[in-house]
Design an enzyme around this catalytic site. Structure first.
Site: not given
Length: 347
Positions: A45, A56, A84, A139, A228, A232, A293-294
């Site tokens: 991305r 992104e 967020t 969330a 992600d 981070k 997992s991103v």
């Protein structure tokens, strides 16, 4: 005309289908598309970073359809009364370039992230997994919990968040599921003790260590969702070195995932290879597996194509004129006169 799905339309679709059944359908779509991995034109991305977050664009296409998602990640937003993460996306026809679907993807991203987690866990976690630790109760937490409960048979979730109110919210929202027990932990270490699966879905845009190697137990599957973007992370580097690591799209995960802490030659396996039988997944009951997992654009493609199909079948959403009529495709300027005439009539 382009089908438009806004938040109320998606909510209607979820009421008619059910959240858990829709995520199960989505997991099936994801698997179908991951098994067509080589049919897609893929790239990492495109990200625009700022001190407080990231915006992104996530594109992907096969020979028939093109999709992209616009998505942000701003942990500071909760202090402003904002989400967020929010997103929207487009599904277009490759042969003409015309947009078929314009859709909200804020709720849908939570659905597809949880469905992807469940799809990966089916391939990587022990089949007898029944207890999950859920670290980060914001969330995305309810979606992760429901996907693992309905698709993998998780019956007990031990939840922890640095904000106790978030865990209270999680327990309240899932109170209606009598066969799913949500327990509260006072620490991460307490939450992960005895867990078959550990899901981390935290939001801080910082290099963090949510799980350490000392917390590992034989046979654990780690579903690392929160890391992600560059800088981070959630997992200690030593934990990663002790596990077998699986990723969505390696070029992107090397930049954004927890494996950004490891040398570029450290071995990882792309999930599509496991799903297609080209590479092994879990090799033994005692092996520790990590799904780093991103989020990848193909998952949004799967989501948009499913939403487009269901919306048209069920009559959800509405048609919008996103592109001018092309009865005279060489005369675009005439539509400016039509707009002025409409304004005069409205006045």
């Amino acid at each position: 005309m382009t089908r438009f799905i806004d938040v109320p339309a998606l909510a209607e679709l979820l009421q008619r289908k059910g959240v858990a059944p829709l995520m199960a359908d989505l997991a099936d779509c994801l698997r179908e598309d991951f098994l067509r991995w080589q049919d897609f034109d893929k790239c990492a991305r495109v990200a625009s970073h700022s001190p407080v977050g990231v915006i992104e664009l996530m594109p992907v296409a096969d020979a028939q359809r093109y999709a992209f998602k616009y998505v942000n990640g701003h942990p500071i937003n909760t202090s402003r009364g904002l989400y967020t993460v929010m997103a929207f996306g487009v599904l277009a026809e490759v042969s003409s370039g015309y947009p078929l679907l314009l859709s909200e993807l804020t709720l849908s991203t939570a659905l597809r992230t949880a469905a992807t987690s469940a799809m990966a866990a089916k391939a990587l976690a022990r089949p007898d997994s029944r207890r999950m630790a859920l670290i980060g109760n914001g969330a995305q937490s309810e979606f992760q919990a429901l996907a693992f409960h309905s698709q993998l048979g998780i019956r007990e979730i031990v939840a922890y968040d640095i904000d106790p109110a978030a865990t209270t919210k999680l327990q309240r929202n899932l109170a209606g599921f009598a066969d799913l027990k949500i327990l509260r932990a006072d620490s991460i270490a307490e939450a992960v003790r005895g867990a078959d699966i550990v899901t981390t879905v935290t939001a801080d845009k910082a290099r963090a260590t949510i799980l350490t190697a000392e917390m590992l137990e034989p046979g654990m599957h780690i579903n690392a969702v929160g890391g992600d973007c560059p800088g981070k992370t959630e997992l200690a580097a030593e934990l990663l070195r002790q596990a077998s690591i699986f990723v969505e799209y390696e070029p992107q995960t090397r930049i954004e995932g927890d494996i950004q802490q490891l040398p570029p030659e450290h071995p990882v396996t792309e999930l599509w290879q496991v799903l297609s039988g080209r590479a092994p997944g879990r090799r033994s009951a005692a092996e520790v597996t990590v799904f780093d997992s991103v989020g990848f654009a193909l998952e949004d493609y799967s989501t948009l194509r499913l939403l487009d199909k269901l919306a048209r079948e069920l009559g959800v959403g509405r048609e919008v004129q996103l592109v001018p009529p092309a009865d005279d495709p060489k005369d675009l300027f005439r539509h400016t006169r039509g707009g002025r005439a409409q304004l005069r009539r409205a006045a």
